[in-house]
Design an enzyme around this catalytic site. Sequence first.
Site, PDB file in Angstrom:
ATOM      1  N   LYS B  91     -12.581  47.446  91.852  1.00 55.48           N
ATOM      2  CA  LYS B  91     -11.275  48.109  91.815  1.00 55.48           C
ATOM      3  C   LYS B  91     -11.039  49.018  93.022  1.00 55.48           C
ATOM      4  CE  LYS B  91      -9.671  46.593  87.803  1.00 55.48           C
ATOM      5  NZ  LYS B  91      -8.409  45.851  87.689  1.00 55.48           N
ATOM      6  N   GLU B 113      -1.362  53.073  86.774  1.00 54.49           N
ATOM      7  CA  GLU B 113      -1.525  52.802  85.350  1.00 54.49           C
ATOM      8  C   GLU B 113      -3.002  52.536  85.102  1.00 54.49           C
ATOM      9  OE1 GLU B 113      -0.835  50.496  87.525  1.00 54.49           O
ATOM     10  OE2 GLU B 113      -2.429  49.073  87.037  1.00 54.49           O
ATOM     11  N   SER B 379     -18.257  41.836  88.940  1.00 52.24           N
ATOM     12  CA  SER B 379     -17.140  42.708  89.303  1.00 52.24           C
ATOM     13  C   SER B 379     -17.381  44.193  89.053  1.00 52.24           C
ATOM     14  CB  SER B 379     -15.864  42.263  88.587  1.00 52.24           C
ATOM     15  OG  SER B 379     -16.055  42.277  87.189  1.00 52.24           O
TER      16      SER B 379
HETATM   17  C1  LIG Z   1     -15.410  45.555  86.105  1.00 58.23           C
HETATM   18  C2  LIG Z   1     -14.078  44.925  85.938  1.00 58.23           C
HETATM   19  N1  LIG Z   1     -13.954  43.614  86.104  1.00 58.23           N
HETATM   20  C3  LIG Z   1     -12.777  43.000  85.943  1.00 58.23           C
HETATM   21  C4  LIG Z   1     -11.641  43.698  85.572  1.00 58.23           C
HETATM   22  C5  LIG Z   1     -10.377  42.945  85.352  1.00 58.23           C
HETATM   23  O1  LIG Z   1      -9.427  43.176  86.353  1.00 58.23           O
HETATM   24  P1  LIG Z   1      -9.093  42.059  87.407  1.00 58.23           P
HETATM   25  O2  LIG Z   1      -8.840  40.786  86.636  1.00 58.23           O
HETATM   26  O3  LIG Z   1      -7.888  42.570  88.112  1.00 58.23           O
HETATM   27  O4  LIG Z   1     -10.248  41.871  88.321  1.00 58.23           O
HETATM   28  C6  LIG Z   1     -11.719  45.087  85.386  1.00 58.23           C
HETATM   29  C7  LIG Z   1     -10.545  45.898  84.998  1.00 58.23           C
HETATM   30  O5  LIG Z   1     -10.636  47.066  84.688  1.00 58.23           O
HETATM   31  C8  LIG Z   1     -12.969  45.702  85.575  1.00 58.23           C
HETATM   32  O6  LIG Z   1     -13.114  47.044  85.400  1.00 58.23           O
END
Ligand SMILES: Cc1ncc(COP(=O)(O)O)c(C=O)c1O
Lengths: 397, 397, 267, 267
Positions: B91, B113, B379
């Site tokens: 993020k 948000e 992620s």
């Molecule tokens: C660790 C992590 N992975 C994935 C996401 C999902 O968001 P995005 O699909 O935009 O990657 C989030 C959202 O808070 C997140 O914190």
Amino acid sequence: MTQVYPDAKGRYGDFGGKYVPETLMAPLQELERALDDAMDDQHFIDELHQVLTEYAGRPTALTFADKVTEQLGGAKVYLKREDLNHTGAHKLNNAIGQALLAKRMGKKNIIAETGAGQHGVASATVAAKFGLSCKVFMGEEDIKRQELNVFRMKLLGAEVVPVSSGNGTLKDATNEAIRYWVANCEDHFYLIGSVVGPHPYPRMVRNFQRVVGDESKVQFAAAEPSLPTRIYACVGGGSNAIGMFYPYLEDDVELIGVEAAGKGIDTSEHAATLSRGSRGVIHGSLTYLMQDENGQITEPYSISAGLDYPGIGPEHAYLFDSKRVRYEAVTDEEALESLKLLTETEGIIPAIETAHALAQAFKEAKHLTSDDTILINLSGRGDKDMATLMNHFQEEV
Amino acid sequence: MTQVYPDAKGRYGDFGGKYVPETLMAPLQELERALDDAMDDQHFIDELHQVLTEYAGRPTALTFADKVTEQLGGAKVYLKREDLNHTGAHKLNNAIGQALLAKRMGKKNIIAETGAGQHGVASATVAAKFGLSCKVFMGEEDIKRQELNVFRMKLLGAEVVPVSSGNGTLKDATNEAIRYWVANCEDHFYLIGSVVGPHPYPRMVRNFQRVVGDESKVQFAAAEPSLPTRIYACVGGGSNAIGMFYPYLEDDVELIGVEAAGKGIDTSEHAATLSRGSRGVIHGSLTYLMQDENGQITEPYSISAGLDYPGIGPEHAYLFDSKRVRYEAVTDEEALESLKLLTETEGIIPAIETAHALAQAFKEAKHLTSDDTILINLSGRGDKDMATLMNHFQEEV
Amino acid sequence: MLTQTSFQGKLTKTQNLFIPFLVAGDPTPDITVQLAQKLQTAGADVLELGVPYSDPIADGPTIQRAAKRALESGMSLTKAIELVPKLRENGVDIPIVIFTYYNPVLQLGHDYFFELLEKNGVEGVLIPDLPYEESSEVRELALNYDIEYISFVAPTSEARIQQIAEQARGFLYCVSTLGVTGERHEIAPEVLYFIDKVKAYSQAPVAVGFGISTNEHVRLIQQHADGVIIGSKIIRLIEEELDSLLTAEAREQALERFYVQVSDLVK
Amino acid sequence: MLTQTSFQGKLTKTQNLFIPFLVAGDPTPDITVQLAQKLQTAGADVLELGVPYSDPIADGPTIQRAAKRALESGMSLTKAIELVPKLRENGVDIPIVIFTYYNPVLQLGHDYFFELLEKNGVEGVLIPDLPYEESSEVRELALNYDIEYISFVAPTSEARIQQIAEQARGFLYCVSTLGVTGERHEIAPEVLYFIDKVKAYSQAPVAVGFGISTNEHVRLIQQHADGVIIGSKIIRLIEEELDSLLTAEAREQALERFYVQVSDLVK
Ligand SMILES: Cc1ncc(COP(=O)(O)O)c(C=O)c1O
Ligand SMILES: Cc1ncc(COP(=O)(O)O)c(C=O)c1O
């Protein structure tokens, strides 16, 4: 100087040594041989480097803290970002090193002590990664206070062994880990979490942590024309501090270790081992420690669990006596204030341990000039401290 | 293909666009101009790169997950370690980019948000670092569920604005952020947290997140002779997935996005927008979303707060329709099981969001051969999910 | 072939030695004196008088509990040493060995520590966390003061067994198993083999400790070694009588029961 | 200079327009009909009939609450359109403009949506999240069906004001201030300046909305614009009478009070 100590007996000047039950003498010798052998083996060094890079995410960044610098209006402030290390603190560097060594020695089981749980989590992490069984000794009081880290260790597959002896805190967990090791030294590797314990632990842990200082030296040279004027690190057992300081010991750089003054070094509630302690033996090593007039070790206090230790690594005792490193003590309040300052200005929430180093550095930076540079070892991130911080700051924020 | 979209109207095939109140058309045009200008300015690109490197700690590691690979007995598994990014997830990449842009545009205030609080923390972090005021809109229900992240944002100096409209969750917080922006667009920058929202947000966020894929491509080339066979990422709004996939879109690599199937895509409790949703407009963009027969948007469900969003980025809608990316859905249970597996074998506790990608990848890796390689975008880290995990696993561990 | 007399000539026996362990001040200094009398009557050849310590890394839970009780009764290294004249006054004339961790010794200072030992008529000293390599200064002082510095050997000592055994004084404390102090169920055959090996090198009587808790253990060990050191088992017997010992009217009888149990153990 | 008649010729006035806003189904479909009657009697020239939506990003808390009540009463886009014949039956014969967010329209399909509008005698449509650039298909369909597609201009529209105003049909919805719907205290001088600018370009009557909540506002705005759109204030008046409106015996009187308040507002 780097060649001078520890000597063959594990002495840093008067300090260090191996004050352990006879049963552990052989395992310590075995460890020393294996360590020397490993550190001479390019294959081991390469593997260590690879794990640090590809798994732990090293090198960690060197961040110029422009906003803090501006706010303080003195020296330029740089941060060595161990908070970005996998699991959130410098602790993992050492855990990786020792776990690789354990594997090399054919030991399938590791044991570790933990206070707040940081070293316990690091140990459980490397145990998972390298396929070792892991028992973490932790005081019953600490288990209650650090529910989240206890759960984290268990999730990582480690067994958390509650220790009820003594006050049920870090010192007692360490005693119990040593006892367990005495009984199981043949197939267990004791993974100590700081530059404490009997020789060769203080040397080994320092050598696994010096990557912090070594990296920072290269990074700093790319950012500034000369070495830092002063370098700061907090001191519990002393591993992040020695890891940072060691590569600079022979340089013209002022080094400052920062202990926990708790509620004040003139109260009975602090953990300022060098500022207020005296010589003695703890956990196998001759060093400074906090004790009563009968040589009974006393319970320290700090808001920061990672600094809440009655002893300190023997190398720090030596650097203190020899005056190569200056040691200061910072109270709970001062630490928390600096934590808040860093958070608000730089968007980095440091561990409360780390905040002790910040507090001293910020105090001094103001009185330096913009030609000066200071480097602070940001030993870990504050995520683990959220409950404590919420208690403390809830009304304010 | 990379040149083809979005077109001048912000369209990815049928999807995207700017479905916003008239008031926002001008700010969106202003943003688009400023963005194009910035991305053409080497000074801005250099500054962005510097902050990513020296502050966020990029590049994040590429880790070969040897133990998982062994356990699954199929393809070689690699992890792109966004969990090692400052604040613990991908993020921040986007938050840094947008905050630098806001500064460049002379906007002193940012709004954001947040659902679980991850993007809120990232926004509060960059606001602190770049000296901007920050308001984070957050549903009242989420505020109750994510006490820790709320506190973290406040500690970073952000104001957390409780949103009681609707169900008091992410969708409503986003509505409220848009409303606030409508009223204050002249001096406020709306820092959207995923590849959603009106043009140019989806493109902008993708471009700030593609660093994940770009880095991984270089790192993977150093580790393996050819490109990964398959790449996996979880999909909430879709920013980590598109960041990872985008640089591979024209390559011969299978790309798999993984949505949250919650309690099952055949129940009413899931967040599988592509697997079960239909076309519609949400938060300014034409895409797939979850809605009832009257076009009222419905509340999604997932154990993972970051995937619990009824829409999805328009570029994913396009990649879904064009079949360039395969989208799968994974249940709460499957995700948690994979979280445990990764934790126990690799010593990495992933975010529950991420665990969805892991689950699908692990399922498929078994059926591939050791000549195949898979790359999973890790992620984020699981620290934020400890309370949920404790609830779920307490008895087991 | 043990010829050495030791403990200032007070230990003339070199076989079948019974060396019990008490923690000074557990549960009170006075009761320690009374327990020591009983042990002597039950045949103790040497008394190991433990100094309670905050961080006893070589001790298991039983002795930890004893140390805790003793610390709560106000015991310290100095007071433990000063308890020796009290023991003498009360007829305990077997050699007494002070068992203490190193840190309290360090706080007193080596010289002052030995002066104290000498002044109070202590015959030996035993420091579990001061291994051979760290003890040369203390050993030298002990020689000067004619106080026996007791050394340990453990199953892991291997190459060092010979070195340590050859320099052993008073008796050689042979740690029978890995681990800390505490009772054990079985005595493994390797233990006996290990004892035999130690005996082959030792000038001093070889006494075996750690885990001896039944009369069978005692008999078996005495066939191979020159003596047994019994610690945790003795503490357990005291714990069983703790309430009675602390009640003036019940104490005599509790001491008597303690005596019977100990006698049975070493009969 | 406004010459265009519009809304299928039904809107012949081009000045001093009073365009009130109701949410269909707030609090029930029947009461909506009764409220509309009162508004017509109080002088409404056009009725803006809002369709409740789950995610009304252009609306403030007052209209959000109304939408919530209406959704709970089972309202949908189709049902709102089908309410129009009911309104006609009950004597509401002023032009009716359906106000709806775009997503429900998309679910019906553009063609079907306009068929529905036509079949039910709706004269206009207004989609707050379908700006000029996204609306060409809908605008074309609206022309084909002879239904007025109402456009918005906002203070931020700047260069686009001319383009939008020149193509305006029915009336041009002039968003008086930044922000979502809701009552405001003051009308800033810039607003009047902005209205004048819009009027200079517009072919259609310029009606001003967002924040008009007092008779003073109405009078001031009418001096510059061709009409006022009153939304949140009307909803607030309904909310004040909510309990009475929902009670059969009290409803008539509540409607009467509502009528008086509205009349005062636009007198
Ligand atoms: C660790 C992590 N992975 C994935 C996401 C999902 O968001 P995005 O699909 O935009 O990657 C989030 C959202 O808070 C997140 O914190
Ligand atoms: C972040 C952090 N810094 C510092 C310390 C103190 O340990 P040391 O003095 O060994 O670096 C700890 C211990 O847990 C820690 O977690």
